[in-house]
Each structure stands twice: as structure tokens, then as C-alpha cells.
Design a protein around this motif. Structure first.
Motif, mmCIF file in Angstrom:
data_model
loop_
_atom_site.group_PDB
_atom_site.id
_atom_site.type_symbol
_atom_site.label_atom_id
_atom_site.label_comp_id
_atom_site.label_asym_id
_atom_site.label_seq_id
_atom_site.Cartn_x
_atom_site.Cartn_y
_atom_site.Cartn_z
ATOM 1 N N SER A 116 0.864 -1.191 0.000
ATOM 2 C CA SER A 116 0.000 0.000 0.000
ATOM 3 C C SER A 116 0.894 1.232 0.000
ATOM 4 C CB SER A 116 -0.941 0.013 1.199
ATOM 5 O OG SER A 116 -0.345 0.576 2.330
ATOM 6 N N LYS A 117 0.411 2.266 -0.656
ATOM 7 C CA LYS A 117 1.200 3.498 -0.749
ATOM 8 C C LYS A 117 0.280 4.704 -0.868
ATOM 9 C CE LYS A 117 1.901 2.763 -5.707
ATOM 10 N NZ LYS A 117 1.513 1.374 -5.871
ATOM 11 N N ILE A 118 0.837 5.865 -0.601
ATOM 12 C CA ILE A 118 0.112 7.110 -0.795
ATOM 13 C C ILE A 118 0.153 7.403 -2.299
ATOM 14 C CG2 ILE A 118 0.087 9.578 -0.268
ATOM 15 C CD1 ILE A 118 1.322 8.850 2.484
ATOM 16 N N PRO A 119 -0.989 7.722 -2.919
ATOM 17 C CA PRO A 119 -1.024 7.923 -4.374
ATOM 18 C C PRO A 119 0.025 8.919 -4.866
ATOM 19 C CG PRO A 119 -3.242 7.944 -3.482
ATOM 20 C CD PRO A 119 -2.305 7.916 -2.307
ATOM 21 N N GLY A 120 0.697 8.554 -5.953
ATOM 22 C CA GLY A 120 1.694 9.421 -6.574
ATOM 23 C C GLY A 120 3.082 9.311 -5.983
ATOM 24 N N ALA A 121 3.244 8.501 -4.942
ATOM 25 C CA ALA A 121 4.543 8.391 -4.275
ATOM 26 C C ALA A 121 5.565 7.688 -5.165
ATOM 27 C CB ALA A 121 4.410 7.630 -2.967
ATOM 28 N N ILE A 122 6.821 8.142 -5.052
ATOM 29 C CA ILE A 122 7.937 7.406 -5.647
ATOM 30 C C ILE A 122 8.625 6.653 -4.514
ATOM 31 C CG2 ILE A 122 8.266 8.978 -7.602
ATOM 32 C CD1 ILE A 122 10.666 10.170 -6.094
#
Length: 101
Positions: free
Chosen positions: A32-38
Motif C-alpha cells: 500500500s502506498k500514498i497515491p503518486g509516491a515514488i
């Protein structure tokens, strides 16, 4: 600079020069990640430094990890490398109640 979640997200949302940087492992990032994260894994050691050096130091970085520890370290490293702005998300994604993907 350490920021609480609401301030971190509101600053990013209003920042046309902002980049979200996730410093967790590839496996964590894929779950899972925060949208737009690299994603650049801080555990890669010197590889982490090399990847940071490829980034635009004039942008504002919003950095997070699982709980805020690794991202705090990453912000310190970024400051040493000449990045002007790196904001650490206190509590990390484990306490995040914003959008994820």
C-alpha cells in the motif's frame, strides 16, 4: 522537518513543487502506498544515496515510511545532501488516514 499528518497532507496538496517519497522496502511499497509516491528504499545504503542524487533538489519532498523513523533519517540525509525541503510524516503510513492505493 517533522509534520503531523494533517499539516503534511495540506502542505503537499497546495504545493505545485511537491513530491511524495516513500523510503520503505519494495515489498512494503507494493502492499500500500500514498497515491503518486515514488519509492527509494533507505535500506539500500549507498544505493539510496545514489538514487537521491538523481532527484531534483529544488523540489519539496514529503517523505514517509511505516512509522516515521526511517523517513526521519531520510530527511536528515537529504538535508546533508543539499535538499532544501524535506518534510517527515510523523506516524508514517501506519497512522495514515488519507488516500492510499
Amino acid at each position: 522537518m517533522n509534520l503531523e499528518q494533517s499539516e503534511w497532507w495540506s502542505k503537499f496538496s497546495a504545493d505545485e513543487n511537491g513530491v511524495i517519497l516513500d523510503v520503505r522496502t519494495d515489498e512494503e511499497f507494493e502492499s500500500s502506498k500514498i497515491p503518486g509516491a515514488i519509492n527509494i528504499d533507505i535500506y539500500k545504503g549507498q544505493g539510496f544515496i545514489y538514487k537521491l542524487e538523481e532527484l531534483d533538489k529544488t523540489k519539496n519532498y514529503y517523505v514517509y515510511c511505516l512509522s516515521g523513523g526511517r523517513s526521519g533519517q531520510a530527511c536528515g540525509v537529504m538535508n546533508q545532501l543539499g535538499f532544501e525541503t524535506a518534510y517527515n510524516l510523523l506516524g508514517g503510513i501506519s497512522q495514515w488516514d488519507g488516500p492510499t492505493e
